[in-house]
Write a protein that holds these residues in place. Structure first.
Motif, short mmCIF file in Angstrom:
data_model
loop_
_atom_site.label_atom_id
_atom_site.label_comp_id
_atom_site.label_asym_id
_atom_site.label_seq_id
_atom_site.Cartn_x
_atom_site.Cartn_y
_atom_site.Cartn_z
N SER A 177 0.83 -1.20 0.00
CA SER A 177 0.00 0.00 0.00
C SER A 177 0.86 1.25 0.00
O SER A 177 0.56 2.23 -0.69
N ASN A 215 0.97 4.04 -3.00
CA ASN A 215 0.71 5.45 -2.69
C ASN A 215 1.75 6.35 -3.34
O ASN A 215 1.43 7.38 -3.92
N TYR A 252 -5.68 1.52 -3.40
CA TYR A 252 -5.39 1.78 -1.99
C TYR A 252 -6.35 0.99 -1.10
O TYR A 252 -5.94 0.33 -0.15
N LYS A 253 -7.63 1.04 -1.42
CA LYS A 253 -8.62 0.33 -0.60
C LYS A 253 -8.47 -1.18 -0.73
O LYS A 253 -8.65 -1.91 0.24
N GLN A 260 -5.46 -2.07 1.32
CA GLN A 260 -5.76 -1.84 2.73
C GLN A 260 -6.64 -2.96 3.29
O GLN A 260 -6.34 -3.53 4.34
N GLN A 261 -7.71 -3.27 2.59
CA GLN A 261 -8.63 -4.30 3.09
C GLN A 261 -8.02 -5.70 3.00
O GLN A 261 -8.26 -6.54 3.87
N PHE A 320 -5.68 -6.06 5.93
CA PHE A 320 -6.41 -6.27 7.19
C PHE A 320 -7.02 -7.66 7.24
O PHE A 320 -7.01 -8.31 8.29
N GLN A 365 -5.99 -2.00 13.10
CA GLN A 365 -6.99 -1.24 12.35
C GLN A 365 -6.64 0.25 12.31
O GLN A 365 -6.79 0.91 11.30
N LYS A 366 -6.16 0.77 13.42
CA LYS A 366 -5.74 2.17 13.45
C LYS A 366 -4.58 2.44 12.51
O LYS A 366 -4.54 3.46 11.82
N VAL A 391 -3.76 0.63 9.77
CA VAL A 391 -4.25 0.48 8.39
C VAL A 391 -5.07 1.69 7.98
O VAL A 391 -4.94 2.18 6.86
N ASP A 392 -5.90 2.21 8.86
CA ASP A 392 -6.70 3.40 8.54
C ASP A 392 -5.86 4.64 8.33
O ASP A 392 -6.22 5.51 7.55
N ASN A 393 -4.73 4.73 9.01
CA ASN A 393 -3.87 5.91 8.86
C ASN A 393 -3.03 5.87 7.61
O ASN A 393 -2.52 6.89 7.18
#
Length: 143
Positions: free
Chosen positions: A23, A27, A100-101, A104-105, A108, A137-138, A140-142
């Motif tokens: 990821s 980016n 990206y999504k 990311q998913q 996770f 999760q925090k 990955v979300d950042n």
């Protein structure tokens, strides 16, 4: 947060960092493309605005009325160029968000599976598992 994750399990944290790395690379690649098209978009908008300001500034001059069709056509071409660059820019942004999504998913989901297996085989507590997943999760979300 990564330091806290290392206190729960250093193996899981290394897996997590390895799964997040694609990821990060995507980016960087997409942001280089986006930056290039964003600069072209801003330049084209600046040229279009300069033409519009020049036309409005000369509206009282008789010579400006003689060249009214040329000013309209020039502004129309510049407007079409801005629109075209904006379309490319939005496609690049859409492709970036999609990849990206997905990364990311997928990261996770893989971590969720690995943590579940680790919980079953290594007998870590459910509290440690949940805390680790919340920290993950925090992170990955950042990104």
């Amino acid at each position: 947060m990564v330091v806290i994750m290392f206190t729960y399990s250093w193996k899981l944290t290394i897996y997590a960092l390895l799964l997040i790395s694609p990821s990060l690379f995507s980016n960087r690649i997409f942001m280089n493309f986006y930056r290039k098209y964003n600069e072209a978009y801003q330049t084209a908008k600046g040229e279009m605005i300069a033409t519009a300001q020049e036309t409005f500034a000369n509206v009282r001059t008789v010579k400006a009325f003689a060249h009214e069709k040329g000013s309209i056509n020039g502004f129309g071409k510049q407007n079409a160029n801005v629109y075209h660059i904006g379309q490319i820019k939005s496609r690049v942004w859409g492709a970036f968000m999609f990849t990206y999504k997905v990364f990311q998913q997928a990261a996770f989901a893989c971590i969720l599976f690995i943590v579940g297996q680790y919980f079953i085989t290594e007998h870590i507590s459910i509290g440690s598992t949940m805390a680790y997943l919340l920290y993950m999760q925090k992170i990955v979300d950042n990104f």
